[in-house]
Scaffold this active site. Structure first.
Site, PDB file in Angstrom:
ATOM      1  N   THR A 411      59.014  34.430 106.225  1.00 38.43           N
ATOM      2  CA  THR A 411      58.257  34.872 105.055  1.00 38.43           C
ATOM      3  C   THR A 411      58.664  36.298 104.659  1.00 38.43           C
ATOM      4  O   THR A 411      59.183  37.054 105.473  1.00 38.43           O
ATOM      5  CB  THR A 411      56.727  34.793 105.308  1.00 38.43           C
ATOM      6  OG1 THR A 411      56.403  33.506 105.809  1.00 38.43           O
ATOM      7  CG2 THR A 411      55.915  35.059 104.077  1.00 38.43           C
ATOM      8  N   GLU A 450      57.293  23.798 105.584  1.00 34.28           N
ATOM      9  CA  GLU A 450      55.932  24.328 105.404  1.00 34.28           C
ATOM     10  C   GLU A 450      54.864  23.377 105.904  1.00 34.28           C
ATOM     11  O   GLU A 450      53.754  23.807 106.236  1.00 34.28           O
ATOM     12  CB  GLU A 450      55.707  24.614 103.912  1.00 34.28           C
ATOM     13  CG  GLU A 450      54.773  25.764 103.646  1.00 34.28           C
ATOM     14  CD  GLU A 450      55.371  27.102 104.048  1.00 34.28           C
ATOM     15  OE1 GLU A 450      54.722  27.829 104.793  1.00 34.28           O
ATOM     16  OE2 GLU A 450      56.498  27.402 103.623  1.00 34.28           O
ATOM     17  N   ASP A 453      52.552  23.871 108.767  1.00 25.44           N
ATOM     18  CA  ASP A 453      51.330  24.683 108.681  1.00 25.44           C
ATOM     19  C   ASP A 453      50.071  23.811 108.693  1.00 25.44           C
ATOM     20  O   ASP A 453      48.956  24.334 108.817  1.00 25.44           O
ATOM     21  CB  ASP A 453      51.333  25.561 107.416  1.00 25.44           C
ATOM     22  CG  ASP A 453      52.009  26.909 107.663  1.00 25.44           C
ATOM     23  OD1 ASP A 453      52.389  27.182 108.817  1.00 25.44           O
ATOM     24  OD2 ASP A 453      52.166  27.685 106.706  1.00 25.44           O
TER      25      ASP A 453
HETATM   26  N1  GLY Z   1      54.116  29.915 106.194  1.00 24.69           N
HETATM   27  C1  GLY Z   1      53.246  30.987 106.468  1.00 24.69           C
HETATM   28  C2  GLY Z   1      51.949  30.880 105.772  1.00 24.69           C
HETATM   29  O1  GLY Z   1      51.872  30.215 104.772  1.00 24.69           O
HETATM   30  O2  GLY Z   1      50.992  31.445 106.218  1.00 24.69           O
END
Ligand code: GLY
Length: 594
Positions: A411, A450, A453
């Site tokens: 990020t 992603e 997550d």
């Molecule tokens: N991929 C890190 C976040 O969305 O917190």
């Protein structure tokens, strides 16, 4: 990626030496690398606008846009596109992010939700096989973890809504860096090294990022002509080219049939993404979160990010507490973080799927109840249980159980401001460092992972708000934050770092607002992160002893976050700040130095 830019002649010298050594230098080109702008500077003060990112090229490109009359939104998109070139392991058009914008003309704060989205074929048990969750590392490097990228649509939305230039113009600087190249620094090498095993498994990734199986050399010139061509395509045809055109087909093919090399032993699960998922992707505008903290208005990102709700709840808990001396302030910072994380884990998910009690989570009554749990003389036993944000806050509740936050290393965050007073705080990602490790063949960018997550199995006794679902957005921790004082910008900031993003933003605010540090000191200060885990993670320089005396336990984390921030000083000056050391240091710049 950070490239401290030598002068043109030094570039030539370094390239010549590296070429003589036979390592990692792109062949001679009709497009020499862009002439350097000098070493990165982590602090800049002045007027006329500011850009701060982790990378000198991205900051330079953003600043060029401001100098040519562009606004903060234009500069943010241009800088983000450049980070896609120079920070390809942390961001890019294969990923997503959250964009927070203060509009000076109206005094309003707007946000764009550019979060990646699960395919419609994804069910809640997508990461479970034979009754057990698949190994996390397997999910990281897979097609299964790829969500529909949100970054291209975010750029188009931001420019359409508030920009003053078109996408073609915004992409020009980044395309130039991709085509002409940038000078590789140690951070780029380190981050490539961390990915050698994964990149080696995919021809498309090793062709782009490895040189005979190894990272490129420090000082060599890295070019990404495929990405330059992809940016040219988006410039000509708009971002629909990625969501509906041939590029969409190539993304789907890459996800459904990952291009694993014949000799690789990696288990790479295919993904569920289909053309319809890409074609229907939206990056909606969402109302920001808002809390008042010591007279400041703190605006953040609403769900599916947990950034705004968790930073906001923790600030409310701090405001309801007596912070006392610096040790007590940090003690309360750690305890407020743990309490807010317990509530985040229990209640926050994609609002299209989960009834997030956002108003109550951010209410003063709930914060007061949670603050009651903090004992000034003894740390709470972690994990703490979530509270009950039901509007009935007559007395302090007692804690019972809890869960652990997740972490991440990728990020990136950038912050921009312009001469008209507009401000952007933009955090973007491809999730893991190197995303899912798979470059879309011939296109020059990595895909995100992603969807890792999401929680793979229920962590909340049947109430997990963050399980996978069809078309669902995984909960994020990204916390782009803009703070107003008396209706005018005071501070804008954000950070990478997975769920530590939340505590990093919170700690910088506590440092700045409660501990009275100036912004460069608040950013540079050693960090600690308590995310409702048994031990606090802390950087080596963090002073643990006074907090250990209160019962906090610590484990080492060598580096937490990489902040960029802008403070709006009295008299209209801007103080742009990046990291002096973390992740190789960042790059802050203003249009007119003072
Ligand atoms: N991929 C890190 C976040 O969305 O917190």
């Amino acid at each position: 990626m950070r490239s401290s830019r030598p002068t043109g002649s030094l570039v030539a010298l370094v390239a010549a030496v590296a070429l003589a050594l036979g390592v990692g230098v792109a062949p001679a080109s009709a497009h020499p690398p862009h002439p350097g702008q000098g070493d990165k500077v982590p602090v800049a003060t002045g007027t006329g606008g500011a850009v701060t990112t982790v990378d000198a090229d991205a900051t330079r490109v953003g600043l060029d846009v401001l100098r040519r009359g562009g606004n903060a939104v234009d500069a943010a998109v241009a800088a983000a596109a450049t980070l896609g070139v120079t920070e390809p392991f942390s961001s890019g058009i294969g990923g997503g992010g959250f964009f927070v914008y203060y509009e000076a003309a109206t005094g309003q704060v707007h946000t764009i939700d550019g979060r990646e989205t699960a395919p419609m074929a994804m069910q809640s048990n997508a990461f479970v096989e034979n009754g057990v969750p698949i190994p996390f590392a397997d999910a990281v490097t897979s097609g299964l973890s790829v969500g529909v990228p949100g970054t291209p649509r975010t750029w188009a939305t931001a420019l359409d809504q508030w920009g003053s230039i078109d996408l073609r113009t915004a992409l020009r600087g980044a395309t130039d860096v991709a085509r002409r190249g940038f000078v590789v620094d140690q951070t780029f090498v380190d981050q490539t090294t961390a990915n050698v095993a994964r990149f080696s498994a995919f021809r498309s990734s090793s062709d782009l990022f490895l040189r005979r199986g190894a990272p490129p050399a420090v000082g060599s010139v890295f070019r990404n002509r495929d990405l330059a061509d992809t940016y040219d395509l988006l410039a000509r045809k708009g971002v629909d080219a990625l969501y509906t055109g041939r590029l969409a087909q190539e993304i789907v093919r890459t996800v459904q049939d990952p291009p694993v090399g014949r000799r690789s032993t990696l288990v790479v699960r295919p993904g569920l993404l289909e053309l319809g998922d890409l074609a229907s992707y939206q990056s909606p505008l969402r109302a920001p979160t808002l809390v008042s903290y010591r007279g400041l208005d703190v605006y953040g990102m609403a769900p599916p990010s947990s950034g705004g709700s968790t930073v906001g709840e923790a600030l409310n808990i701090l405001e309801a507490s007596d912070l006392g001396d610096p040790t007590q302030t940090l003690h309360h910072y750690l305890e407020a973080s743990a309490l807010a994380f317990a509530d985040r884990n229990r209640y926050v998910g994609d609002p299209a799927f989960v009834d997030v009690p956002l108003e109550q989570l951010l209410s003063d009554g709930f914060a007061a109840e949670r603050a009651c749990l903090i004992n000034p003389t003894a740390a709470l036993t972690k994990p703490v249980a979530p509270g009950v944000p039901d509007g009935d806050y007559a007395s302090c509740a007692t804690a019972a159980a809890g869960t652990e936050g997740t972490d991440g290393q990728s990020t990136t965050h950038l912050t921009t401001a312009d001469r008209w007073g507009n401000v952007v705080a933009y955090t973007l990602t491809i999730e893991s460092l190197g995303g899912n490790g798979i470059v879309v063949p011939g296109r020059g960018f990595l895909l995100n992972n992603e969807l890792t997550d999401f929680n793979f199995t229920d962590t909340q006794g049947g109430n997990d708000p963050n399980l996978p679902g069809p078309g669902k957005r995984p909960r994020s921790s990204m916390s782009p934050t803009i703070i107003l004082a008396d209706g005018a910008p005071f501070l804008a900031l954000g950070s990478p770092g997975g769920s530590t993003i939340i505590t990093t933003v919170l700690q910088v605010l506590v440092n700045r607002v409660d501990l009275g540090m100036d912004l460069p000191a608040a950013v540079a200060a050693p960090r600690a992160t308590q995310r409702n885990t048994v031990a606090v993670q802390a950087e080596p320089g963090f002073d643990r002893a006074p907090l250990q005396a209160l019962g906090h336990t610590f484990v080492d984390n060598p580096e937490i976050g990489a902040v960029t921030a802008i403070e709006f000083l009295d008299g209209g000056a801007l103080l742009a700040v990046a990291e002096p050391v973390r992740r190789g240091g960042g790059s802050a710049a203003v249009v007119h130095d003072s």
